[in-house]
Design a protein around this motif. Structure first.
Motif, mmCIF file in Angstrom:
data_model
loop_
_atom_site.group_PDB
_atom_site.id
_atom_site.type_symbol
_atom_site.label_atom_id
_atom_site.label_comp_id
_atom_site.label_asym_id
_atom_site.label_seq_id
_atom_site.Cartn_x
_atom_site.Cartn_y
_atom_site.Cartn_z
ATOM 1 N N GLU A 199 17.006 27.442 45.471
ATOM 2 C CA GLU A 199 17.635 26.934 46.686
ATOM 3 C C GLU A 199 18.421 25.654 46.421
ATOM 4 O OE1 GLU A 199 16.221 25.069 50.982
ATOM 5 O OE2 GLU A 199 14.837 26.313 49.822
ATOM 6 N N ALA A 200 17.947 24.854 45.458
ATOM 7 C CA ALA A 200 18.572 23.563 45.168
ATOM 8 C C ALA A 200 18.806 23.442 43.669
ATOM 9 C CB ALA A 200 17.685 22.431 45.682
ATOM 10 N N PRO A 201 19.748 24.215 43.118
ATOM 11 C CA PRO A 201 19.911 24.291 41.663
ATOM 12 C C PRO A 201 20.417 23.009 41.013
ATOM 13 C CG PRO A 201 21.678 25.478 42.775
ATOM 14 C CD PRO A 201 20.678 25.115 43.834
ATOM 15 N N GLY A 202 21.010 22.104 41.794
ATOM 16 C CA GLY A 202 21.537 20.881 41.211
ATOM 17 C C GLY A 202 20.563 19.732 41.167
ATOM 18 N N THR A 203 19.307 19.972 41.505
ATOM 19 C CA THR A 203 18.330 18.904 41.571
ATOM 20 C C THR A 203 17.692 18.624 40.207
ATOM 21 O OG1 THR A 203 16.617 20.502 42.163
ATOM 22 C CG2 THR A 203 17.763 19.393 43.978
ATOM 23 N N ARG A 204 17.074 17.451 40.114
ATOM 24 C CA ARG A 204 16.278 17.133 38.925
ATOM 25 C C ARG A 204 15.134 18.127 38.793
ATOM 26 N NH1 ARG A 204 17.606 12.566 41.621
ATOM 27 N NH2 ARG A 204 18.532 10.795 40.499
ATOM 28 N N PHE A 205 14.588 18.524 39.928
ATOM 29 C CA PHE A 205 13.467 19.463 39.896
ATOM 30 C C PHE A 205 13.876 20.785 39.264
ATOM 31 C CE2 PHE A 205 10.959 22.898 41.713
ATOM 32 C CZ PHE A 205 9.678 22.472 41.408
ATOM 33 N N ALA A 206 15.029 21.314 39.658
ATOM 34 C CA ALA A 206 15.484 22.587 39.098
ATOM 35 C C ALA A 206 15.695 22.473 37.590
ATOM 36 C CB ALA A 206 16.766 23.035 39.787
ATOM 37 N N ALA A 207 16.255 21.350 37.154
ATOM 38 C CA ALA A 207 16.471 21.149 35.711
ATOM 39 C C ALA A 207 15.139 21.049 34.970
ATOM 40 C CB ALA A 207 17.299 19.895 35.480
ATOM 41 N N ALA A 208 14.179 20.330 35.558
ATOM 42 C CA ALA A 208 12.870 20.193 34.924
ATOM 43 C C ALA A 208 12.150 21.534 34.860
ATOM 44 C CB ALA A 208 12.020 19.182 35.690
ATOM 45 N N LEU A 209 12.294 22.349 35.904
ATOM 46 C CA LEU A 209 11.653 23.665 35.897
ATOM 47 C C LEU A 209 12.260 24.556 34.822
ATOM 48 C CD1 LEU A 209 9.554 25.457 37.380
ATOM 49 C CD2 LEU A 209 11.484 26.397 38.664
ATOM 50 N N ALA A 210 13.574 24.502 34.662
ATOM 51 C CA ALA A 210 14.222 25.308 33.623
ATOM 52 C C ALA A 210 13.714 24.915 32.241
ATOM 53 C CB ALA A 210 15.741 25.146 33.709
ATOM 54 N N ARG A 211 13.561 23.615 31.992
ATOM 55 C CA ARG A 211 13.040 23.167 30.701
ATOM 56 C C ARG A 211 11.594 23.591 30.514
ATOM 57 N NH1 ARG A 211 15.931 18.487 32.246
ATOM 58 N NH2 ARG A 211 13.990 17.443 32.859
ATOM 59 N N ALA A 212 10.795 23.494 31.583
ATOM 60 C CA ALA A 212 9.390 23.886 31.494
ATOM 61 C C ALA A 212 9.252 25.371 31.218
ATOM 62 C CB ALA A 212 8.662 23.505 32.786
ATOM 63 N N ASP A 213 10.098 26.191 31.850
ATOM 64 C CA ASP A 213 10.034 27.632 31.620
ATOM 65 C C ASP A 213 10.392 27.977 30.181
ATOM 66 O OD1 ASP A 213 9.150 28.565 34.059
ATOM 67 O OD2 ASP A 213 11.139 28.603 34.940
ATOM 68 N N VAL A 214 11.374 27.266 29.621
ATOM 69 C CA VAL A 214 11.750 27.512 28.226
ATOM 70 C C VAL A 214 10.570 27.187 27.313
ATOM 71 C CG1 VAL A 214 13.205 26.673 26.342
ATOM 72 C CG2 VAL A 214 14.225 27.215 28.545
ATOM 73 N N ARG A 215 9.908 26.050 27.527
ATOM 74 C CA ARG A 215 8.780 25.671 26.687
ATOM 75 C C ARG A 215 7.608 26.645 26.868
ATOM 76 N NH1 ARG A 215 10.313 20.364 28.242
ATOM 77 N NH2 ARG A 215 8.722 20.338 29.877
ATOM 78 N N ALA A 216 7.376 27.063 28.118
ATOM 79 C CA ALA A 216 6.281 28.004 28.362
ATOM 80 C C ALA A 216 6.515 29.320 27.638
ATOM 81 C CB ALA A 216 6.116 28.233 29.869
ATOM 82 N N GLU A 217 7.769 29.790 27.656
ATOM 83 C CA GLU A 217 8.084 31.028 26.966
ATOM 84 C C GLU A 217 7.901 30.855 25.458
ATOM 85 O OE1 GLU A 217 11.975 31.960 28.185
ATOM 86 O OE2 GLU A 217 11.427 32.474 30.260
ATOM 87 N N GLY A 218 8.261 29.660 24.964
ATOM 88 C CA GLY A 218 8.117 29.411 23.538
ATOM 89 C C GLY A 218 6.660 29.412 23.100
ATOM 90 N N VAL A 219 5.792 28.838 23.951
ATOM 91 C CA VAL A 219 4.363 28.825 23.630
ATOM 92 C C VAL A 219 3.801 30.234 23.662
ATOM 93 C CG1 VAL A 219 2.102 28.056 24.462
ATOM 94 C CG2 VAL A 219 4.018 26.464 24.421
ATOM 95 N N ALA A 220 4.251 31.014 24.668
ATOM 96 C CA ALA A 220 3.773 32.377 24.787
ATOM 97 C C ALA A 220 4.172 33.192 23.575
ATOM 98 C CB ALA A 220 4.319 33.007 26.057
#
Length: 220
Positions: A199-220
């Motif tokens: 809903e709010a792709p330009g937020t700091r939150f959206a950017a932080a979530l994208a980075r977290a998802d990348v790291r989570a996938e890497g750990v998996a």
């Protein structure tokens, strides 16, 4: 003769928040995210929220904080300690930081909040303001007279699907004119996080979530 509408001064915005420390914030995001990732997401959500408040045309900006301020705290925001007790007690006590009204209390769970939404609030009439949350709670609660808060908040069951309905009913049955704000979705779960970031792709939150998802996938 029709009485002229009441005029309120510019509002105080209170942000009720926890210090973004791993293991203390956004615990419902773990799993799939680690406590450290959840804290990063919480800090980003808080930063987005405070940025919106700083950009809005308000009188005072007060962070009601459980914990200690850190480098993430921007200039221009007052800090007062959060009271002890259950959530209803902490919300009621937060309004004590305001000696005159109006005052609007929000949380750190809606990083999609914008200054435009805050500026669109009609502060010129009404006794109370209520922002419902998609999970049945509320993301915003305001009073033209903040001294009314303790008697109208204490005792409302918090963190249930009925919280918002019960809180708004309490305001209405007290005879207050209640102004409704748009509904927003709180970030509590991973599904909430994904929906809010979309809903709010330009937020700091959206950017932080994208980075977290990348790291989570890497750990998996």
């Amino acid at each position: 003769m029709t009485p002229a509408p009441r005029r309120h001064t510019a509002p105080t915005v209170l942000v009720l928040a926890k210090e973004p420390v791993p293991g203390r914030v956004k615990t419902r995001l773990t799993p799939p995210y680690s406590p450290a990732q959840a804290a990063i997401l919480a800090q980003a959500a808080l930063a987005d929220t405070l940025d919106a408040v700083l950009r809005a045309a308000v009188r005072r900006r007060v962070l009601v904080l459980d914990g200690e301020p850190g480098p993430w705290l921007p200039a221009g925001v007052e800090v007062v300690p959060q009271a002890d007790g259950e959530l209803d007690e902490r919300i009621a006590a937060a309004f004590a930081a305001v000696s005159d009204g109006p005052a609007l209390l929000i949380g750190m769970d809606t990083p999609q909040l914008t200054a435009g939404l805050l500026d669109a609030v009609d502060w010129c009439g009404g006794d109370a303001w209520f922002g419902p949350a998609a999970d049945g709670g509320f993301w915003a609660l305001g009073f033209a007279d903040p001294s009314l808060a303790p008697s109208l908040v204490r005792g409302v069951p918090m963190s249930t699907p009925e919280t918002g309905r019960l809180q708004r009913h309490r305001l209405a049955t007290a005879g207050l004119t209640v102004c409704d704000l748009p509904a927003l979705r709180d970030v509590d779960t991973a599904d909430d996080a994904v929906a809010v970031a979309a809903e709010a792709p330009g937020t700091r939150f959206a950017a932080a979530l994208a980075r977290a998802d990348v790291r989570a996938e890497g750990v998996a």
